[in-house]
Write a protein that holds these residues in place. Structure first.
Motif, mmCIF file in Angstrom:
data_model
loop_
_atom_site.group_PDB
_atom_site.id
_atom_site.type_symbol
_atom_site.label_atom_id
_atom_site.label_comp_id
_atom_site.label_asym_id
_atom_site.label_seq_id
_atom_site.Cartn_x
_atom_site.Cartn_y
_atom_site.Cartn_z
ATOM 1 N N LYS A 249 64.005 54.061 60.514
ATOM 2 C CA LYS A 249 62.316 53.993 60.859
ATOM 3 C C LYS A 249 62.339 52.536 61.413
ATOM 4 O O LYS A 249 61.080 52.401 62.914
ATOM 5 C CB LYS A 249 61.676 53.049 59.373
ATOM 6 C CG LYS A 249 59.806 53.236 59.537
ATOM 7 C CD LYS A 249 59.831 52.559 58.474
ATOM 8 C CE LYS A 249 57.937 52.225 59.002
ATOM 9 N NZ LYS A 249 57.288 51.877 57.461
ATOM 10 N N LYS A 250 62.884 51.703 61.675
ATOM 11 C CA LYS A 250 63.051 50.605 62.929
ATOM 12 C C LYS A 250 63.335 51.336 64.160
ATOM 13 O O LYS A 250 62.761 50.567 65.671
ATOM 14 C CB LYS A 250 64.526 49.375 62.734
ATOM 15 C CG LYS A 250 64.190 49.030 61.411
ATOM 16 C CD LYS A 250 64.685 47.802 60.741
ATOM 17 C CE LYS A 250 64.268 46.928 59.905
ATOM 18 N NZ LYS A 250 65.022 45.885 59.171
ATOM 19 N N ARG A 251 64.276 52.232 63.706
ATOM 20 C CA ARG A 251 64.591 52.886 65.583
ATOM 21 C C ARG A 251 63.353 54.065 65.948
ATOM 22 O O ARG A 251 63.286 54.047 67.641
ATOM 23 C CB ARG A 251 66.499 53.650 65.769
ATOM 24 C CG ARG A 251 67.036 52.645 65.466
ATOM 25 C CD ARG A 251 68.247 53.535 65.917
ATOM 26 N NE ARG A 251 68.251 54.531 64.408
ATOM 27 C CZ ARG A 251 69.062 54.292 63.582
ATOM 28 N NH1 ARG A 251 69.815 53.172 62.523
ATOM 29 N NH2 ARG A 251 69.134 55.372 62.357
ATOM 30 N N LYS A 252 62.901 54.269 65.581
ATOM 31 C CA LYS A 252 61.889 54.973 65.826
ATOM 32 C C LYS A 252 60.968 54.803 65.778
ATOM 33 O O LYS A 252 59.541 53.497 65.168
ATOM 34 C CB LYS A 252 61.387 56.865 64.229
ATOM 35 C CG LYS A 252 62.852 57.181 64.949
ATOM 36 C CD LYS A 252 62.934 58.034 63.088
ATOM 37 C CE LYS A 252 64.458 59.098 63.325
ATOM 38 N NZ LYS A 252 64.191 60.052 62.449
ATOM 39 N N LEU A 253 59.480 55.631 66.157
ATOM 40 C CA LEU A 253 58.449 55.666 66.743
ATOM 41 C C LEU A 253 57.636 55.953 65.609
ATOM 42 O O LEU A 253 58.023 56.428 64.256
ATOM 43 C CB LEU A 253 57.334 56.754 67.567
ATOM 44 C CG LEU A 253 57.418 56.186 68.982
ATOM 45 C CD1 LEU A 253 57.526 57.368 70.382
ATOM 46 C CD2 LEU A 253 57.301 54.067 69.998
ATOM 47 N N ASP A 254 56.022 54.808 65.578
ATOM 48 C CA ASP A 254 55.684 55.276 63.420
ATOM 49 C C ASP A 254 55.307 57.035 63.474
ATOM 50 O O ASP A 254 54.601 57.937 64.761
ATOM 51 C CB ASP A 254 53.907 55.031 64.243
ATOM 52 C CG ASP A 254 54.048 53.518 63.977
ATOM 53 O OD1 ASP A 254 53.331 52.524 64.887
ATOM 54 O OD2 ASP A 254 55.152 52.339 63.392
ATOM 55 N N ILE B 141 51.869 57.766 69.866
ATOM 56 C CA ILE B 141 51.789 56.218 69.955
ATOM 57 C C ILE B 141 50.337 56.390 69.712
ATOM 58 O O ILE B 141 48.881 56.865 70.813
ATOM 59 C CB ILE B 141 52.698 55.343 71.124
ATOM 60 C CG1 ILE B 141 51.877 54.126 70.886
ATOM 61 C CG2 ILE B 141 51.153 56.692 71.855
ATOM 62 C CD1 ILE B 141 52.985 53.095 72.170
ATOM 63 N N PRO C 36 55.229 50.281 74.599
ATOM 64 C CA PRO C 36 54.377 50.266 74.385
ATOM 65 C C PRO C 36 53.634 48.471 73.982
ATOM 66 O O PRO C 36 54.792 47.662 74.938
ATOM 67 C CB PRO C 36 54.991 50.288 72.540
ATOM 68 C CG PRO C 36 56.178 51.355 73.081
ATOM 69 C CD PRO C 36 56.505 50.693 75.130
ATOM 70 N N GLU D 166 64.053 45.827 70.380
ATOM 71 C CA GLU D 166 63.556 45.064 69.503
ATOM 72 C C GLU D 166 62.551 45.643 69.344
ATOM 73 O O GLU D 166 61.273 46.136 68.483
ATOM 74 C CB GLU D 166 63.417 44.083 68.682
ATOM 75 C CG GLU D 166 64.336 43.578 68.437
ATOM 76 C CD GLU D 166 63.988 41.373 68.646
ATOM 77 O OE1 GLU D 166 64.068 40.880 66.865
ATOM 78 O OE2 GLU D 166 63.859 40.401 69.431
ATOM 79 N N ARG E 155 59.271 49.402 70.009
ATOM 80 C CA ARG E 155 59.764 49.760 69.939
ATOM 81 C C ARG E 155 59.712 51.085 71.029
ATOM 82 O O ARG E 155 59.110 50.617 72.089
ATOM 83 C CB ARG E 155 57.993 50.988 69.251
ATOM 84 C CG ARG E 155 57.735 50.921 68.304
ATOM 85 C CD ARG E 155 56.602 51.360 67.899
ATOM 86 N NE ARG E 155 55.120 51.412 68.306
ATOM 87 C CZ ARG E 155 54.220 52.248 68.103
ATOM 88 N NH1 ARG E 155 54.224 53.102 67.116
ATOM 89 N NH2 ARG E 155 53.353 52.270 68.624
ATOM 90 N N GLU E 156 60.168 51.899 71.282
ATOM 91 C CA GLU E 156 60.405 53.115 72.913
ATOM 92 C C GLU E 156 59.555 53.301 73.314
ATOM 93 O O GLU E 156 58.811 53.971 72.541
ATOM 94 C CB GLU E 156 62.490 53.895 71.853
ATOM 95 C CG GLU E 156 62.443 54.356 73.652
ATOM 96 C CD GLU E 156 63.343 55.069 72.447
ATOM 97 O OE1 GLU E 156 64.463 56.525 74.036
ATOM 98 O OE2 GLU E 156 64.014 55.938 72.402
ATOM 99 N N SER E 157 59.692 53.459 74.841
ATOM 100 C CA SER E 157 59.052 54.316 75.331
ATOM 101 C C SER E 157 58.648 55.782 75.018
ATOM 102 O O SER E 157 59.484 56.466 74.667
ATOM 103 C CB SER E 157 58.280 53.300 76.525
ATOM 104 O OG SER E 157 60.050 54.028 77.346
#
Length: 433
Positions: free
Chosen positions: A62-67, A121, A148, A158, A160-162
């Protein structure tokens, strides 16, 4: 809300009045919405359990992915809520996949046609958007980078990936795009993917969220483009570690792409800029960026073409970024390197350098415990102190092994001459007597 319509609590608050109005006008739809709310509740429960570890902490996935998008939002953003929907958009981050792009008043969503969202997003969580020309392509293309908003005290790893997607430099065909705002757009906005998406995003984003493009007033490369002659390039080829990519110098900051992750270094986070390894053809640049509070990190980009140095330097000076190349700390390192070459480093400093350099290599074993154990004397002094066990014959034999083993006629003549001269020298004393 009346008890029979309590299931509407599963829907987003801004959608409840519209759903309730629809049910009141046509009660036959109530059963559909009840079943839909049950499905939403079950997905929420499954999503909550999958993203929570046994100890109650969030899972690493979950930490690696977007919401993860809520199904209720997905089912609505792809229909009447959509400001703009465009099919077959090539996404490169966080997934490399062709999906449908949908922009709603509240979200940007990527999803397969008629399916649930792959990733999304919230527009109020977008920090900035950059529309950049894609380098090294025969046909002109544009990449939209959705960055983000950065949370205080967090580094790049840390955040969220664009979201990055690429569009061609052409007008979309009829039937490829639709949306509630399409009929209200100016004619110029419909001439290409770039202008169409830019117009919708500018209206949907907050006033403080900028959508920027590459401008010659910020930076333009001095290196001609081989694939599209006559066109200006707005990027600099560079490496971040082993990863190759391109630097774009924009009014909001410096972007490095397009391999994942695509990163933006905002101007207000760049504390210092340092040029290193300035050679005849290339140079390196180091951005010291703030992470929050007093924490900072150095991000180095290498192998920039020397021809782009003036343009990069103009950008740095234009935005009043501190050039730390001649700072006291950098100067001290340069002087220390010079002293090392001249063999004049103090004992204490040398011990510190040796221990730091060899710490990882030798498994924390100090290579030298004192400066005296490191022999930095000249070769002449080493020759004076040399005490070998080998005889002169052994040494001569060693040198002889480096050659063919047979002497030439000239060498034999020289040896004979030396023997003759030696014989004459021995006879001279007898003649004097």
């Amino acid at each position: 809300m009346s008890e029979p319509l309590a299931f509407l609590n599963e829907f987003p608050e801004d959608l409840r009045p519209a759903v309730e109005k629809l049910i009141i006008s046509d009660m036959t739809t109530a059963d559909i919405f009840i079943r839909l709310s049950s499905y939403i509740a079950s997905l929420k429960a499954a999503n909550s359990s999958s993203n929570t570890a046994s100890d109650g902490s969030e899972s690493s996935s979950k930490k690696r992915k977007l919401d993860t998008p809520a199904p209720a939002a997905t089912s609505n953003v792809t229909t009447s809520d959509a400001l703009l929907t465009i099919k077959d958009i090539s996404f490169t981050a966080p997934q490399r996949k062709k999906l449908t792009l949908t922009i709603t008043p509240t979200h940007l969503v990527a999803h397969p046609a008629g399916g649930d969202a792959e990733f999304m997003i919230e527009l109020d969580k977008v920090g900035s958007v950059a529309c950049l020309p894609v380098p090294d392509k025969a046909a002109r293309q544009w990449s939209f980078c959705i960055f983000p908003a950065r949370e205080e005290g967090k580094g790049d790893a840390e955040v969220r990936e664009s979201i990055v997607f690429t569009v061609p430099d052409s007008a979309p065909k009829q039937g490829v795009f639709s949306g509630s705002v399409v009929g209200f757009l100016a004619e110029d906005d419909l001439k290409g993917y770039k202008s169409l998406i830019s117009a919708v995003l500018r209206d949907a984003l907050d006033e403080d969220t900028k959508l920027v493009i590459s401008l010659a007033s910020e930076f333009v490369s001095a290196i001609p483009q081989a694939h599209r002659k006559g066109e200006k390039a707005y990027h600099v080829a560079a490496h971040r570690g082993s990863k190759d990519g391109y630097l774009f110098f924009l009014e909001t900051g410096v972007v490095f792409g397009f391999k994942r992750p695509v990163v933006l270094f905002e101007l207000d986070r760049i504390r210092r800029v340092t040029y290193t390894s300035v050679l005849q053809r290339t140079f390196n640049v180091v951005f010291t960026v703030a992470k929050g509070g007093d924490d900072e990190e150095d991000v180095e980009f290498s192998m920039l073409d020397q021809g782009d140095y003036p343009g990069v330097d103009r950008y740095i000076k234009k935005h009043d970024l501190t050039d730390a190349s001649l700072s006291a700390a950098r100067k001290a390192k340069t002087e220390l390197k010079s002293e090392l070459v001249n063999g004049e480093i103090p004992d204490k400093e040398m011990n510190r350098i040796v221990n730091e350099v060899t710490k990882g290599i030798a498994g924390n074993r100090p290579v030298a415990t004192s400066f005296e154990k490191m022999d930095l004397d000249d070769d002449d002094e080493e020759d004076d102190d040399f005490e070998g066990n080998a005889s002169d014959d052994d040494i001569a034999e060693e040198y002889d092994s480096d050659v063919s083993g047979h002497t030439s006629d000239e060498e034999e003549e020289v040896d004979n001459d030396e023997n003759v001269e030696g014989g004459e020298d021995e006879e001279e004393p007898e003649q004097e007597e």
